[in-house]
Design a protein around this motif. Structure first.
Motif, PDB file in Angstrom:
ATOM      1  N   LYS A 187      -0.023  10.037  -1.546  1.00  0.00           N
ATOM      2  CA  LYS A 187      -1.015   8.996  -1.836  1.00  0.00           C
ATOM      3  C   LYS A 187      -1.321   8.933  -3.329  1.00  0.00           C
ATOM      4  O   LYS A 187      -1.476   7.849  -3.895  1.00  0.00           O
ATOM      5  N   CYS A 193       1.399   6.990  -5.134  1.00  0.00           N
ATOM      6  CA  CYS A 193       1.288   5.547  -4.891  1.00  0.00           C
ATOM      7  C   CYS A 193       0.186   4.937  -5.756  1.00  0.00           C
ATOM      8  O   CYS A 193       0.374   3.873  -6.363  1.00  0.00           O
ATOM      9  N   ARG A 194      -0.938   5.604  -5.809  1.00  0.00           N
ATOM     10  CA  ARG A 194      -2.052   5.104  -6.622  1.00  0.00           C
ATOM     11  C   ARG A 194      -1.672   5.077  -8.104  1.00  0.00           C
ATOM     12  O   ARG A 194      -1.901   4.080  -8.806  1.00  0.00           O
ATOM     13  N   TYR A 213       3.138   6.045   6.493  1.00  0.00           N
ATOM     14  CA  TYR A 213       2.094   6.497   5.575  1.00  0.00           C
ATOM     15  C   TYR A 213       2.284   5.848   4.200  1.00  0.00           C
ATOM     16  O   TYR A 213       1.315   5.407   3.576  1.00  0.00           O
ATOM     17  N   TYR A 220      -0.394   3.833   2.007  1.00  0.00           N
ATOM     18  CA  TYR A 220      -0.822   4.283   0.686  1.00  0.00           C
ATOM     19  C   TYR A 220      -0.576   3.218  -0.385  1.00  0.00           C
ATOM     20  O   TYR A 220      -1.429   2.967  -1.240  1.00  0.00           O
TER      21      TYR A 220
END
Length: 281
Positions: A99, A102-103, A149, A153
């Motif tokens: 995650k 991805c951010r 997932y 994300y």
């Protein structure tokens, strides 16, 4: 009828530059500015459907950020192809199972290009197993964390920047609709992607952000020599009504349509470039 030379790659992910023949990524028509001024992120953008989509978007005027795991040579080639079409290209290596990655990737793209208009969730993982009991905890986690997932994300991170008129396109699979007896975990994630696409389309309707999907059939990408034995590869795609595998550019045309304003009345829909297999919409 499909007739590929027998081949196998032990590396995961597979590599496009080692495939014979090389997949066809090239757009078939001149650009008409359908994505002029747009910025797009494509996960798994280094090869296969991702590469064809990146080049197609660039031909239509978009700048493209290509997210990929570690296939550096393929990614650099895709970057050069995007730039040849006149688009700006950015490469970001990392794992969509994270995650935080991805951010950070989304923030990096927005800082560089100033905005985000299109998100293509495409990165995926698959492994064949003939018996459900052979699917290990590690395989199950890797397949779900990559295939669904990662879509969550990336979408979560993108929503801070997507504005009315933006588009999200998710790559699901024909296996979401018909199942696959040796890709049980993979097919399950693709079913989840289809449901995710429909749910997010409803969730974002009032924000005027469209969410659609594409469900390819057998497409000649690095997945194939990586996931299959050499003899199976030789007959890949022959089982569909058209008796051949599709090429990545035959799928990218569907993604381009859904990302563009040509699809302004489409949301929550899935297109099916699958060689003629009839499935429920």
């Amino acid at each position: 009828m499909t007739n590929f030379p027998p081949q196998h790659q032990d590396r995961d992910p597979g590599l496009e530059h080692e495939m014979d023949p090389r997949p066809d990524y090239a757009p078939r028509f001149p650009g008409s500015g359908r994505l002029k001024g747009k910025t797009a992120i494509i996960t798994g953008g280094d090869s296969g459907i991702g590469r064809a989509t990146a080049v197609s978007f660039a031909r239509e005027g978009a700048d493209v950020a290509i997210l990929y795991l570690d296939e550096d040579e393929d990614a650099e080639e895709t970057k050069a192809l995007v730039e040849k079409e006149g688009g700006k290209a950015m490469l970001i290596a990392g794992n969509v199972r994270s995650k935080a990655f991805c951010r950070e990737a989304v923030e990096t793209v927005v800082a560089a290009f100033g905005k985000l208009d299109i998100l293509v969730n495409n990165a995926a993982h698959q492994e064949e197993k003939e018996d459900l009991r052979e699917i290990s905890e590690e395989q199950l986690a890797k397949t779900f964390e990559t295939n669904i997932y990662g879509y969550f994300y990336m979408t979560q991170a993108a929503l801070d920047h997507l504005k009315p008129g933006a588009a999200i396109v998710n790559v699901t699979s024909v296996n979401s609709y018909k199942g696959n007896d040796t890709l049980i975990d993979y097919s399950s994630t693709k079913g989840a992607i289809t449901a995710f696409t429909r749910s997010m389309a409803m969730n974002l309707m009032d924000k005027k952000i469209r969410v659609n999907g594409v469900a390819p059939g057998p497409i000649w990408t690095p997945f194939i020599p990586m996931a299959m034995d050499a003899e199976t590869v030789a007959e890949f795609g022959s089982q569909v009504p058209m008796k051949r595998a599709g090429q990545p550019n035959e799928v990218a045309a569907a993604l381009l349509f859904l990302a563009s304003d040509d699809a302004s009345y489409f949301s929550g829909q899935v297109l099916h470039p699958n060689g003629g297999t009839i499935v429920g919409a």
